[in-house]
Write a protein that holds these residues in place. Sequence first.
Motif, short mmCIF file in Angstrom:
data_model
loop_
_atom_site.label_atom_id
_atom_site.label_comp_id
_atom_site.label_asym_id
_atom_site.label_seq_id
_atom_site.Cartn_x
_atom_site.Cartn_y
_atom_site.Cartn_z
N ARG A 90 4.32 6.72 -10.28
CA ARG A 90 3.88 6.15 -9.00
C ARG A 90 2.39 5.78 -9.06
O ARG A 90 1.96 4.75 -8.56
N PHE A 91 1.62 6.63 -9.71
CA PHE A 91 0.19 6.40 -9.89
C PHE A 91 -0.06 5.33 -10.95
O PHE A 91 -0.86 4.41 -10.76
N ALA A 92 0.68 5.41 -12.06
CA ALA A 92 0.44 4.52 -13.20
C ALA A 92 0.76 3.07 -12.89
O ALA A 92 0.16 2.17 -13.48
N LEU A 93 1.70 2.81 -11.99
CA LEU A 93 2.13 1.45 -11.71
C LEU A 93 1.21 0.71 -10.74
O LEU A 93 1.39 -0.48 -10.50
N ALA A 94 0.24 1.41 -10.17
CA ALA A 94 -0.65 0.77 -9.20
C ALA A 94 -1.64 -0.17 -9.88
O ALA A 94 -2.12 0.09 -10.99
N ASP A 95 -1.95 -1.27 -9.19
CA ASP A 95 -2.95 -2.22 -9.67
C ASP A 95 -4.36 -1.81 -9.25
O ASP A 95 -5.34 -2.17 -9.90
N ARG A 96 -4.46 -1.10 -8.14
CA ARG A 96 -5.72 -0.56 -7.64
C ARG A 96 -5.44 0.85 -7.13
O ARG A 96 -4.32 1.16 -6.72
N ILE A 123 0.86 -1.18 0.00
CA ILE A 123 0.00 0.00 0.00
C ILE A 123 0.90 1.23 0.00
O ILE A 123 1.63 1.49 0.95
N ASP A 124 0.84 1.95 -1.10
CA ASP A 124 1.65 3.16 -1.28
C ASP A 124 0.75 4.36 -1.01
O ASP A 124 -0.18 4.63 -1.77
N VAL A 125 1.02 5.08 0.08
CA VAL A 125 0.20 6.22 0.47
C VAL A 125 0.89 7.51 0.07
O VAL A 125 2.04 7.75 0.45
#
Length: 208
Positions: free
Chosen positions: A84-90, A37-39
């Motif tokens: 950072r945003f683009a690499l998220a799965d959700r 979880i990347d906050v």
Amino acid sequence: MPKLFHLRCSPRAASESSEGAEAFVTRFRQARPDWEIDVMDIWRESLPEFQGDVLEAKYARLGGREFSDAQRNAFAVIERMAMRFALADRVLISTPMWNFGIPYKLKQWFDLIVQPGLTFRFDPAQGYFPLLKNRPTIVILASGGDFVTGMNRGRIDMASPYLREILRFIGISDVRFALVGPTAGPAEPARLAREAAHRLLAEMAAGF
């Protein structure tokens, strides 16, 4: 490792949107303990002003010109934010509603990452095309008014349409909203609304 990107947009740790996000993340961790979880807290992380070298970098890119060293360094900051945003799965976005819209820091974040060649492209003959992959996204939106039951006394929610459209523009159309409200006014309706929202968020998190 799969990743949930959480964009936290309230300056208050104890805000209704923050507490709703905490309820969601707690249940999400139980359901998916192997996820990262990347906050990103937009009030505590540095967002560059969209001026000077970074602005000139945008127009250099639009004009097909090479970046100067200063422009390249400035634009690299935005590229890292977008990546950072683009690499998220959700994706989870938790935000308050301010004056019927979104906080200015959240608007600044979108103004930084929504760049030609980075999150969208433009073809003179065919128009605009998103560059990000679609992925499940939940927006927790807390408001002083009651936009859940429709008892909003004629006020207009301009936050939800904006967020839905700006996300769609860069490629994210799988978006669900979890509204929290009313958060202001008499204590009992606010408490009931909070409890109902947290139950919904826990259910959403379990299958997200």
